[in-house]
Design a protein around this motif. Sequence first.
Motif, short mmCIF file in Angstrom:
data_model
loop_
_atom_site.label_atom_id
_atom_site.label_comp_id
_atom_site.label_asym_id
_atom_site.label_seq_id
_atom_site.Cartn_x
_atom_site.Cartn_y
_atom_site.Cartn_z
N TYR A 135 -25.19 -28.72 30.41
CA TYR A 135 -26.33 -28.73 29.48
C TYR A 135 -26.66 -27.50 29.30
CZ TYR A 135 -30.75 -30.02 27.44
OH TYR A 135 -31.94 -30.07 26.57
N CYS A 155 -27.08 -25.41 25.51
CA CYS A 155 -28.36 -24.92 24.85
C CYS A 155 -28.28 -23.54 24.61
CB CYS A 155 -29.71 -24.98 25.87
SG CYS A 155 -30.10 -26.84 26.23
N ILE A 181 -28.38 -23.92 20.81
CA ILE A 181 -29.73 -23.87 20.06
C ILE A 181 -30.04 -22.16 19.94
CG2 ILE A 181 -32.24 -24.00 20.60
CD1 ILE A 181 -31.41 -26.55 22.59
N THR A 208 -29.79 -31.10 21.40
CA THR A 208 -29.57 -29.74 21.39
C THR A 208 -29.39 -29.65 19.86
OG1 THR A 208 -27.00 -29.61 21.58
CG2 THR A 208 -28.46 -29.54 23.48
#
Length: 296
Positions: free
Chosen positions: A83, A87, A91, A139
């Motif tokens: 994760y 990100c 992102i 995300t």
Amino acid sequence: MSSKVPRILVTGASGLLGRAVIKIFKQKNFDVIGLAFSRAGPGLVKCDLTDHEAVTTLIERERPDFIIHAAAERFPDMVESRYEETCLLNIRTAGHIAAVAYRIGSRIIHISTDYVFDGKSPPYKADAVCNPLSKYGSTKLESEKAVLAVAPNACILRIPVLYGPVERLGESAVTCLLDVLKSKKPQSVSHHDQRCPAHVDDIANILADMVALIMKGANLSGIYQWSGREKMTKYDMILAMSRVFSLPHQHISPSHAASPIRPYDPEMDVSGLTDLGIAHHTKFEDGIKECLARWI
């Protein structure tokens, strides 16, 4: 913008969608630069997108008219286990690229997903409330916000599950089903979650049409969506492959179990594009026959 040949920077150029974008854009005689990292082959520029300083230097040097930002970690199961890394790529890197693009006058088209929706009330308008069920969907929703926050003239293109000419069957959640079909082992495949699969060439042509309209002075910005025009479960896709390639499917049974991280029916309203005269859809049986024939 002027009538000059647009200079296009494509991230994720070695991926399933990126390869199609490079191919279609070159066919239209656009000036295309493809970026890749782990699979940067001939003709592509190697660049670690999470190295923001290097990305800034590259974009400022190349000064593209458009950036098609297709790079992302897109496998939901992989996102769940990685994760923090996701990100950074999905992102923060998207926001950084958008900020640099806006500062130097480039237009960014950022690729997102139907996984921003929970699948409970389709078809979803572009301004519908988002409720992602997975970390992947979260995300990508946050990436949309990050891009639009720093580049108000950006375009977001939400797309469904993709298939096309793959380098390995596992490259797409659609094409990997051929392995299931070809095996003799009894297996169950989801006949619950609905999907609207799209051929990567269709998405690439949609992106090319968006670029062409902007080059002509059209005011495109905000969120646009495309779903394939056929709604299918994975089991439906298996049956289609079985018909196309005359392969037995009796060893495969339909599963009606729901997935906690996959939306039931994330079909998206596509009128934002069709109202502009943009629409491309390859019939699934035709597309899957073309791209999987070499694997039979």
